[in-house]
Scaffold this motif. Structure first.
Motif, PDB file in Angstrom:
ATOM      1  N   LEU A 156       0.828  -1.195   0.000  1.00 26.08           N
ATOM      2  CA  LEU A 156       0.000   0.000   0.000  1.00 26.08           C
ATOM      3  C   LEU A 156       0.867   1.252   0.000  1.00 26.08           C
ATOM      4  CD1 LEU A 156      -2.978   0.910   0.129  1.00 26.08           C
ATOM      5  CD2 LEU A 156      -2.692   1.145   2.595  1.00 26.08           C
ATOM      6  N   PRO A 157       0.744   2.086  -1.030  1.00 27.02           N
ATOM      7  CA  PRO A 157       1.561   3.295  -1.083  1.00 27.02           C
ATOM      8  C   PRO A 157       1.164   4.280   0.014  1.00 27.02           C
ATOM      9  CG  PRO A 157       0.513   2.805  -3.204  1.00 27.02           C
ATOM     10  CD  PRO A 157      -0.130   1.944  -2.185  1.00 27.02           C
ATOM     11  N   GLN A 158       2.117   5.086   0.443  1.00 24.97           N
ATOM     12  CA  GLN A 158       1.841   6.146   1.409  1.00 24.97           C
ATOM     13  C   GLN A 158       1.448   7.407   0.659  1.00 24.97           C
ATOM     14  OE1 GLN A 158       5.257   6.605   4.057  1.00 24.97           O
ATOM     15  NE2 GLN A 158       3.901   6.117   5.752  1.00 24.97           N
ATOM     16  N   PHE A 159       0.272   7.953   0.996  1.00 24.02           N
ATOM     17  CA  PHE A 159      -0.209   9.176   0.385  1.00 24.02           C
ATOM     18  C   PHE A 159      -0.430  10.240   1.443  1.00 24.02           C
ATOM     19  CE2 PHE A 159      -2.036   5.964  -2.632  1.00 24.02           C
ATOM     20  CZ  PHE A 159      -1.341   6.367  -3.759  1.00 24.02           C
ATOM     21  N   ALA A 160      -0.458  11.486   1.014  1.00 23.70           N
ATOM     22  CA  ALA A 160      -0.919  12.558   1.884  1.00 23.70           C
ATOM     23  C   ALA A 160      -2.355  12.227   2.297  1.00 23.70           C
ATOM     24  CB  ALA A 160      -0.879  13.887   1.148  1.00 23.70           C
ATOM     25  N   PRO A 161      -2.763  12.558   3.541  1.00 26.63           N
ATOM     26  CA  PRO A 161      -4.102  12.178   4.019  1.00 26.63           C
ATOM     27  C   PRO A 161      -5.234  12.580   3.077  1.00 26.63           C
ATOM     28  CG  PRO A 161      -2.788  13.023   5.832  1.00 26.63           C
ATOM     29  CD  PRO A 161      -1.967  13.220   4.591  1.00 26.63           C
ATOM     30  N   ALA A 162      -5.200  13.803   2.553  1.00 24.52           N
ATOM     31  CA  ALA A 162      -6.289  14.269   1.683  1.00 24.52           C
ATOM     32  C   ALA A 162      -6.339  13.464   0.388  1.00 24.52           C
ATOM     33  CB  ALA A 162      -6.131  15.752   1.370  1.00 24.52           C
ATOM     34  N   ILE A 163      -5.166  13.102  -0.147  1.00 24.75           N
ATOM     35  CA  ILE A 163      -5.124  12.337  -1.396  1.00 24.75           C
ATOM     36  C   ILE A 163      -5.541  10.891  -1.147  1.00 24.75           C
ATOM     37  CG2 ILE A 163      -3.599  11.483  -3.230  1.00 24.75           C
ATOM     38  CD1 ILE A 163      -2.119  14.165  -3.071  1.00 24.75           C
ATOM     39  N   ALA A 164      -5.116  10.334  -0.010  1.00 20.49           N
ATOM     40  CA  ALA A 164      -5.550   8.973   0.357  1.00 20.49           C
ATOM     41  C   ALA A 164      -7.071   8.921   0.479  1.00 20.49           C
ATOM     42  CB  ALA A 164      -4.894   8.562   1.676  1.00 20.49           C
ATOM     43  N   ALA A 165      -7.648   9.947   1.089  1.00 19.53           N
ATOM     44  CA  ALA A 165      -9.104   9.996   1.258  1.00 19.53           C
ATOM     45  C   ALA A 165      -9.794  10.048  -0.105  1.00 19.53           C
ATOM     46  CB  ALA A 165      -9.498  11.211   2.096  1.00 19.53           C
ATOM     47  N   ARG A 166      -9.191  10.782  -1.054  1.00 24.80           N
ATOM     48  CA  ARG A 166      -9.776  10.871  -2.397  1.00 24.80           C
ATOM     49  C   ARG A 166      -9.737   9.522  -3.110  1.00 24.80           C
ATOM     50  NH1 ARG A 166      -6.513  15.752  -3.540  1.00 24.80           N
ATOM     51  NH2 ARG A 166      -7.483  17.053  -1.983  1.00 24.80           N
ATOM     52  N   PHE A 167      -8.613   8.810  -2.975  1.00 24.06           N
ATOM     53  CA  PHE A 167      -8.539   7.486  -3.594  1.00 24.06           C
ATOM     54  C   PHE A 167      -9.577   6.538  -2.986  1.00 24.06           C
ATOM     55  CE2 PHE A 167      -4.078   8.483  -5.046  1.00 24.06           C
ATOM     56  CZ  PHE A 167      -4.333   8.273  -6.390  1.00 24.06           C
ATOM     57  N   ASN A 168      -9.733   6.582  -1.672  1.00 26.67           N
ATOM     58  CA  ASN A 168     -10.737   5.739  -1.013  1.00 26.67           C
ATOM     59  C   ASN A 168     -12.140   6.099  -1.478  1.00 26.67           C
ATOM     60  OD1 ASN A 168      -8.865   4.263   0.463  1.00 26.67           O
ATOM     61  ND2 ASN A 168      -8.858   5.725   2.161  1.00 26.67           N
ATOM     62  N   MET A 169     -12.396   7.397  -1.625  1.00 24.76           N
ATOM     63  CA  MET A 169     -13.694   7.849  -2.130  1.00 24.76           C
ATOM     64  C   MET A 169     -13.931   7.307  -3.536  1.00 24.76           C
ATOM     65  SD  MET A 169     -14.899  10.186  -4.576  1.00 24.76           S
ATOM     66  CE  MET A 169     -13.521  11.318  -4.775  1.00 24.76           C
ATOM     67  N   ALA A 170     -12.903   7.410  -4.378  1.00 24.97           N
ATOM     68  CA  ALA A 170     -13.028   6.962  -5.764  1.00 24.97           C
ATOM     69  C   ALA A 170     -13.353   5.474  -5.842  1.00 24.97           C
ATOM     70  CB  ALA A 170     -11.739   7.268  -6.527  1.00 24.97           C
ATOM     71  N   LEU A 171     -12.684   4.692  -5.001  1.00 21.77           N
ATOM     72  CA  LEU A 171     -12.907   3.239  -5.000  1.00 21.77           C
ATOM     73  C   LEU A 171     -14.294   2.865  -4.500  1.00 21.77           C
ATOM     74  CD1 LEU A 171      -9.401   2.136  -3.655  1.00 21.77           C
ATOM     75  CD2 LEU A 171     -10.281   1.743  -5.968  1.00 21.77           C
ATOM     76  N   ALA A 172     -14.916   3.757  -3.726  1.00 25.29           N
ATOM     77  CA  ALA A 172     -16.228   3.459  -3.135  1.00 25.29           C
ATOM     78  C   ALA A 172     -17.407   3.931  -3.987  1.00 25.29           C
ATOM     79  CB  ALA A 172     -16.316   4.094  -1.743  1.00 25.29           C
ATOM     80  N   LEU A 173     -17.139   4.679  -5.048  1.00 24.04           N
ATOM     81  CA  LEU A 173     -18.235   5.196  -5.885  1.00 24.04           C
ATOM     82  C   LEU A 173     -18.983   4.063  -6.578  1.00 24.04           C
ATOM     83  CD1 LEU A 173     -16.330   8.228  -7.471  1.00 24.04           C
ATOM     84  CD2 LEU A 173     -18.295   8.384  -5.905  1.00 24.04           C
ATOM     85  N   THR A 174     -20.265   4.293  -6.836  1.00 28.62           N
ATOM     86  CA  THR A 174     -21.128   3.247  -7.391  1.00 28.62           C
ATOM     87  C   THR A 174     -21.517   3.524  -8.842  1.00 28.62           C
ATOM     88  OG1 THR A 174     -23.176   4.356  -6.720  1.00 28.62           O
ATOM     89  CG2 THR A 174     -22.117   2.901  -5.097  1.00 28.62           C
ATOM     90  N   ASP A 175     -22.016   2.492  -9.513  1.00 21.83           N
ATOM     91  CA  ASP A 175     -22.532   2.637 -10.874  1.00 21.83           C
ATOM     92  C   ASP A 175     -23.657   3.669 -10.922  1.00 21.83           C
ATOM     93  OD1 ASP A 175     -20.770   0.725 -11.751  1.00 21.83           O
ATOM     94  OD2 ASP A 175     -22.244  -0.899 -11.803  1.00 21.83           O
ATOM     95  N   GLN A 176     -24.520   3.632  -9.904  1.00 24.52           N
ATOM     96  CA  GLN A 176     -25.661   4.553  -9.863  1.00 24.52           C
ATOM     97  C   GLN A 176     -25.198   6.002  -9.796  1.00 24.52           C
ATOM     98  OE1 GLN A 176     -28.886   3.948 -10.258  1.00 24.52           O
ATOM     99  NE2 GLN A 176     -29.408   6.122  -9.998  1.00 24.52           N
ATOM    100  N   GLU A 177     -24.195   6.270  -8.960  1.00 26.88           N
ATOM    101  CA  GLU A 177     -23.655   7.631  -8.855  1.00 26.88           C
ATOM    102  C   GLU A 177     -23.070   8.078 -10.197  1.00 26.88           C
ATOM    103  OE1 GLU A 177     -21.868   8.487  -4.526  1.00 26.88           O
ATOM    104  OE2 GLU A 177     -21.303   6.506  -5.301  1.00 26.88           O
ATOM    105  N   GLU A 178     -22.410   7.148 -10.869  1.00 27.38           N
ATOM    106  CA  GLU A 178     -21.831   7.476 -12.166  1.00 27.38           C
ATOM    107  C   GLU A 178     -22.914   7.804 -13.188  1.00 27.38           C
ATOM    108  OE1 GLU A 178     -18.502   5.693 -15.289  1.00 27.38           O
ATOM    109  OE2 GLU A 178     -19.504   4.323 -13.897  1.00 27.38           O
ATOM    110  N   GLN A 179     -23.978   7.040 -13.186  1.00 25.55           N
ATOM    111  CA  GLN A 179     -25.072   7.278 -14.136  1.00 25.55           C
ATOM    112  C   GLN A 179     -25.721   8.639 -13.918  1.00 25.55           C
ATOM    113  OE1 GLN A 179     -25.762   5.429 -16.864  1.00 25.55           O
ATOM    114  NE2 GLN A 179     -23.924   4.333 -16.183  1.00 25.55           N
ATOM    115  N   GLU A 180     -25.914   9.028 -12.663  1.00 30.16           N
ATOM    116  CA  GLU A 180     -26.508  10.339 -12.350  1.00 30.16           C
ATOM    117  C   GLU A 180     -25.573  11.464 -12.790  1.00 30.16           C
ATOM    118  OE1 GLU A 180     -29.623  10.987 -11.195  1.00 30.16           O
ATOM    119  OE2 GLU A 180     -29.888   8.820 -11.490  1.00 30.16           O
TER     120      GLU A 180
END
Length: 401
Positions: free
Chosen positions: A273-297
């Motif tokens: 697991l790479p070490q990221f700045a906290p804000a960037i790590a949070a963004r990657f986690n957010m990106a991985l958690a996004l859903t198909d439904q959110e993308e469609q909207e």
């Protein structure tokens, strides 16, 4: 080239070639070229702003065609420049390699993620700063550092040899001190395009309300100074204001989904697991958690904006818009809230695939660099650059000696 010198902290990488030149003639002969550390150079590795990426990277087999074209045109490659980690930030502050101080405004940020390229040009250590713009990574540093900067139309410049962030939005852009050089680089990197006379200025008044109140009057003064250069003025027809409020979140979702698809395997390597700045790590986690439904909207909002741009802009018109809602924040300031305000403005070009140029033409009493953008619909990059070049010359003539 060392990053230990105080004048270059956070600007140049320790790895990569320096003072490399393959052609001593050409239309860009001897222009010093600073290159964001996401472009491939044969035999070299890139860090993409992260030591773990650099450690696991293999030397490039080929040089990116965009770099090759600039080298063939006579550029002198002076070094790779630092970027925010994997270019996933607009801040310009790398926890591993440092933050480049804004050369035009001591103690303030350069903006990101093309921070090193912007700082190199603003400090006159380079003439051309090559970078990328996915969500604003050329336009924001251009605004903060008082530079000309272009985000070209999507996919008009080949992206081979580029470490991607979000391919549906990634573009190759550049920064310069002058509109003339910005255009000269465009003649090297852009494909053949018709150059049309841009005679119509399109204005979207609600965009001014997204800017810090202290900047609204200077921005309107810039608009009034710009208007006489266009034969026609037209209002941007916005069916409802809610479309503006949906911009940032829609872009966040679509960009995040693209990032997850692109980097999921690398981000989830077991035991690595790479070490990221906290804000960037949070963004990657957010990106991985996004859903198909959110993308469609979010896609529905994107289609609405694409339709709006097609309706309001043509080959002879450009949109006047703020580039950033504020001038450069102080180094180390909390910019989490500012990020979404910036994306509300920058996502218009991103969602529509349009070309946008920042012009550093504001004259603020506190000497903070600022300006505005002009945007044209997809494929009108050279028309836009010609328009910017003409407008910059006009502003220069009107400036008291």
């Amino acid at each position: 080239m060392s990053t230990k010198n105080n004048n270059t902290t956070g600007i140049f990488c320790d790895h990569g070639p320096t003072l490399w030149q393959t052609n001593h003639s050409g239309v860009l002969a001897n222009n010093r070229l600073a290159v964001k550390d996401v472009f491939a150079v044969k035999g070299e590795r890139n860090s993409a702003g992260n030591p773990h990426w650099f450690k696991t990277a293999k030397p490039a087999q080929n040089t990116a065609s965009s770099v090759n074209k600039l080298m063939t045109a006579g550029c002198n490659f002076i070094g790779f420049t630092h970027t925010d980690e994997l270019a996933y930030s607009l801040e310009g502050n790398n926890i591993h390699y440092g933050a480049a101080q804004n050369p035009k405004l001591k103690g303030h940020a350069c903006g990101g993620s093309s921070m090193g390229s912007a700082a190199a040009v603003a400090a006159n250590l380079a003439d051309i700063g090559l970078g990328t713009d996915t969500g604003g990574s050329i336009r924001i540093p251009a605004s903060y550092c008082g530079l000309y900067g272009i985000r070209p139309s999507h996919n008009v410049i080949e992206k081979d040899g580029l470490i991607p962030l979000a391919p549906p939005f990634d573009t190759i852009g550049w920064l310069t001190q002058s509109a003339e050089l910005l255009s000269d680089v465009g003649n090297v990197l852009l494909p053949n395009q018709a150059i049309n006379n841009v005679d119509t200025l399109v204005i979207c008044e609600p965009l001014f309300e997204l800017v810090d109140p202290v900047l609204q009057a200077p921005l309107k003064q810039l608009l009034e100074k710009t208007k006489p250069n266009f034969k026609h003025h037209k209002e941007f027809e916005l069916p409802n204001s809610s479309l503006l409020s949906e911009l940032a979140d829609s872009f966040r979702v679509l960009q995040g989904r693209a990032i997850a698809k692109t980097h999921k395997d690398w981000l989830q390597l077991p035991g690595q697991l790479p070490q990221f700045a906290p804000a960037i790590a949070a963004r990657f986690n957010m990106a991985l958690a996004l859903t198909d439904q959110e993308e469609q909207e979010a896609l529905k909002v994107q289609i609405q904006w694409q339709t709006l741009i097609a309706k309001n802009l043509n080959t002879n018109s450009c949109l006047f818009l703020p580039t950033t809602p504020t001038t450069a924040p102080k180094l180390g300031a909390d910019t989490s809230a500012l990020r979404m305000q910036i994306i509300t403005l920058s996502a218009i070009a991103g969602l529509s695939g349009s070309a946008q140029v920042h012009l550093p033409l504001a004259d603020l009493t506190n000497d903070h660099p600022y300006g505005f953008s002009l945007m044209m619909s997809h494929g009108n990059d050279k028309s836009l650059l010609a328009c910017v070049k003409h407008l910059a010359a006009h502003f220069k003539q009107d400036t008291p000696a």
